[in-house]
Design a protein around this motif. Sequence first.
Motif, PDB file in Angstrom:
ATOM      1  N   GLN A 121       0.537  -1.246  -0.031  1.00  0.00           N
ATOM      2  CA  GLN A 121       0.016  -0.018   0.194  1.00  0.00           C
ATOM      3  C   GLN A 121       0.748   1.034   0.049  1.00  0.00           C
ATOM      4  N   GLY A 122       0.095   2.322  -0.867  1.00  0.00           N
ATOM      5  CA  GLY A 122       0.819   3.725  -0.469  1.00  0.00           C
ATOM      6  C   GLY A 122       2.721   4.104  -1.268  1.00  0.00           C
ATOM      7  N   LEU A 123       2.531   3.304  -2.260  1.00  0.00           N
ATOM      8  CA  LEU A 123       4.066   2.859  -2.664  1.00  0.00           C
ATOM      9  C   LEU A 123       4.564   4.116  -3.274  1.00  0.00           C
ATOM     10  N   LYS A 124       6.012   4.682  -3.415  1.00  0.00           N
ATOM     11  CA  LYS A 124       6.467   5.637  -3.586  1.00  0.00           C
ATOM     12  C   LYS A 124       6.696   5.827  -5.659  1.00  0.00           C
ATOM     13  N   PRO A 125       5.431   6.578  -5.946  1.00  0.00           N
ATOM     14  CA  PRO A 125       5.744   6.765  -7.326  1.00  0.00           C
ATOM     15  C   PRO A 125       7.019   6.369  -8.134  1.00  0.00           C
ATOM     16  N   MET A 126       7.305   5.583  -9.033  1.00  0.00           N
ATOM     17  CA  MET A 126       8.554   5.385 -10.058  1.00  0.00           C
ATOM     18  C   MET A 126       8.302   6.135 -11.480  1.00  0.00           C
ATOM     19  N   ASP A 127       6.883   5.882 -11.650  1.00  0.00           N
ATOM     20  CA  ASP A 127       6.920   6.342 -13.525  1.00  0.00           C
ATOM     21  C   ASP A 127       6.923   8.021 -13.465  1.00  0.00           C
ATOM     22  N   HIS A 128       7.066   8.916 -14.483  1.00  0.00           N
ATOM     23  CA  HIS A 128       6.481   9.714 -14.803  1.00  0.00           C
ATOM     24  C   HIS A 128       4.813  10.124 -14.498  1.00  0.00           C
ATOM     25  N   ASN A 129       3.296   8.993 -15.270  1.00  0.00           N
ATOM     26  CA  ASN A 129       2.651   9.481 -15.259  1.00  0.00           C
ATOM     27  C   ASN A 129       2.215   8.778 -13.042  1.00  0.00           C
ATOM     28  N   GLY A 130       2.585   9.085 -12.299  1.00  0.00           N
ATOM     29  CA  GLY A 130       2.722   9.148 -10.899  1.00  0.00           C
ATOM     30  C   GLY A 130       2.490   7.874 -10.564  1.00  0.00           C
ATOM     31  N   LEU A 131       2.496   6.540 -11.042  1.00  0.00           N
ATOM     32  CA  LEU A 131       2.589   5.948 -10.295  1.00  0.00           C
ATOM     33  C   LEU A 131       3.782   4.438 -11.087  1.00  0.00           C
ATOM     34  N   ALA A 132       3.217   2.956 -10.633  1.00  0.00           N
ATOM     35  CA  ALA A 132       4.891   2.659 -10.779  1.00  0.00           C
ATOM     36  C   ALA A 132       4.214   0.587 -11.027  1.00  0.00           C
ATOM     37  N   ASP A 133       5.214  -0.331 -11.468  1.00  0.00           N
ATOM     38  CA  ASP A 133       4.593  -1.201 -11.932  1.00  0.00           C
ATOM     39  C   ASP A 133       6.028  -2.247 -11.211  1.00  0.00           C
ATOM     40  N   PRO A 134       5.214  -2.733  -9.917  1.00  0.00           N
ATOM     41  CA  PRO A 134       5.630  -2.667  -8.681  1.00  0.00           C
ATOM     42  C   PRO A 134       5.771  -4.621  -8.698  1.00  0.00           C
ATOM     43  N   TYR A 135       6.830  -5.441  -8.553  1.00  0.00           N
ATOM     44  CA  TYR A 135       6.733  -7.372  -8.206  1.00  0.00           C
ATOM     45  C   TYR A 135       7.988  -6.905  -6.629  1.00  0.00           C
ATOM     46  N   VAL A 136       7.732  -8.094  -6.245  1.00  0.00           N
ATOM     47  CA  VAL A 136       8.420  -8.296  -4.677  1.00  0.00           C
ATOM     48  C   VAL A 136       9.636  -9.363  -5.261  1.00  0.00           C
ATOM     49  N   LYS A 137      10.486  -9.066  -4.435  1.00  0.00           N
ATOM     50  CA  LYS A 137      11.490 -10.793  -4.738  1.00  0.00           C
ATOM     51  C   LYS A 137      11.764 -10.853  -3.196  1.00  0.00           C
ATOM     52  N   LEU A 138      12.070 -12.612  -3.379  1.00  0.00           N
ATOM     53  CA  LEU A 138      11.979 -12.760  -1.733  1.00  0.00           C
ATOM     54  C   LEU A 138      14.063 -13.428  -2.020  1.00  0.00           C
ATOM     55  N   HIS A 139      14.739 -13.485  -0.938  1.00  0.00           N
ATOM     56  CA  HIS A 139      15.776 -14.024  -0.606  1.00  0.00           C
ATOM     57  C   HIS A 139      15.967 -14.481   0.428  1.00  0.00           C
ATOM     58  N   LEU A 140      16.303 -15.598   0.294  1.00  0.00           N
ATOM     59  CA  LEU A 140      16.723 -16.136   1.889  1.00  0.00           C
ATOM     60  C   LEU A 140      18.697 -15.722   2.311  1.00  0.00           C
ATOM     61  N   LEU A 141      18.748 -14.897   3.563  1.00  0.00           N
ATOM     62  CA  LEU A 141      20.030 -14.960   3.954  1.00  0.00           C
ATOM     63  C   LEU A 141      20.574 -15.161   5.007  1.00  0.00           C
ATOM     64  N   PRO A 142      21.593 -15.482   5.580  1.00  0.00           N
ATOM     65  CA  PRO A 142      22.637 -15.823   4.004  1.00  0.00           C
ATOM     66  C   PRO A 142      23.090 -16.389   3.278  1.00  0.00           C
ATOM     67  N   GLY A 143      23.149 -16.627   2.152  1.00  0.00           N
ATOM     68  CA  GLY A 143      22.747 -17.585   0.591  1.00  0.00           C
ATOM     69  C   GLY A 143      23.150 -16.704   0.045  1.00  0.00           C
TER      70      GLY A 143
END
Length: 262
Positions: free
Chosen positions: A1-23
């Motif tokens: 919710q409420g992500l920071k706008p990243m594109d010129h249109n004031g929106l974003a194209d978000p995805y989520v990535k996961l990592h297991l640390l350490p590894g």
Amino acid sequence: QGLKPMDHNGLADPYVKLHLLPGASKANKLRTKTLRNTLNPMWNETLTYYGITDEDMIRKTLRISVCDEDKFRHNEFIGETRIPLKKLKPNQTKNFNICLEKQLPIDKTEDKSLEERGRILISLKYVSQKQGLQVGILRCAHLAAMDANGYSDPYVKIYLKPDEDKKSKHKTAVKKKTLNPEFNEEFFYEIKHGDLAKKTLEVTVWDYDIGKSNDFIGGVVLGINAKGERLKHWFDCLKNKDKKIERWHTLTNELPGAVLSD
């Protein structure tokens, strides 16, 4: 919710990535699909890590990063958060509502201590009717990547040692371009139950390369002289005849006395 706008249109194209640390981050990255033009994405996706041991649950941290996918430039980082796995209880779903933070540094030193190369799921069963050991090579999870494309072409090789006449070698099929191969192959060694205590099972995972020598990804040795989970698995197999016992093992980059060529 409420992500920071990243594109010129004031929106974003978000995805989520996961990592297991350490590894090794490339080998254990999972990601969601990208949602277009939104600051309040709803994914409703389930991502699964296979081969998570009790030790991981104490030692590892899940890093969750939210990024903005960009067609023409590098994907941009929006924010991340980290959850130590020890905060979770078995078979219980826990919901978190956490503010994203700016990028946190990854501690490089802890990564090197025990170089993990992935996981392997092995089953052992002593078959009394056929008088022998049945070894199942079931699957591997988040293997280290050996090829330039960020993947490997893995296969597994097993020996029952000591093996004077070099007859104990078995090999699985090669699985193309994957860090999470499923093999589901079984191999049989004719051997008296009493002799098993004197043997060790050496399991190595390799990356198949055409025209040049295959790369060693990692290995694990099970037997009476092993330690921890690797000893326990062998012991449970000896103790429980005709019962199939499956366990995940951590592959490491060292194998005592192994000849690393194929």
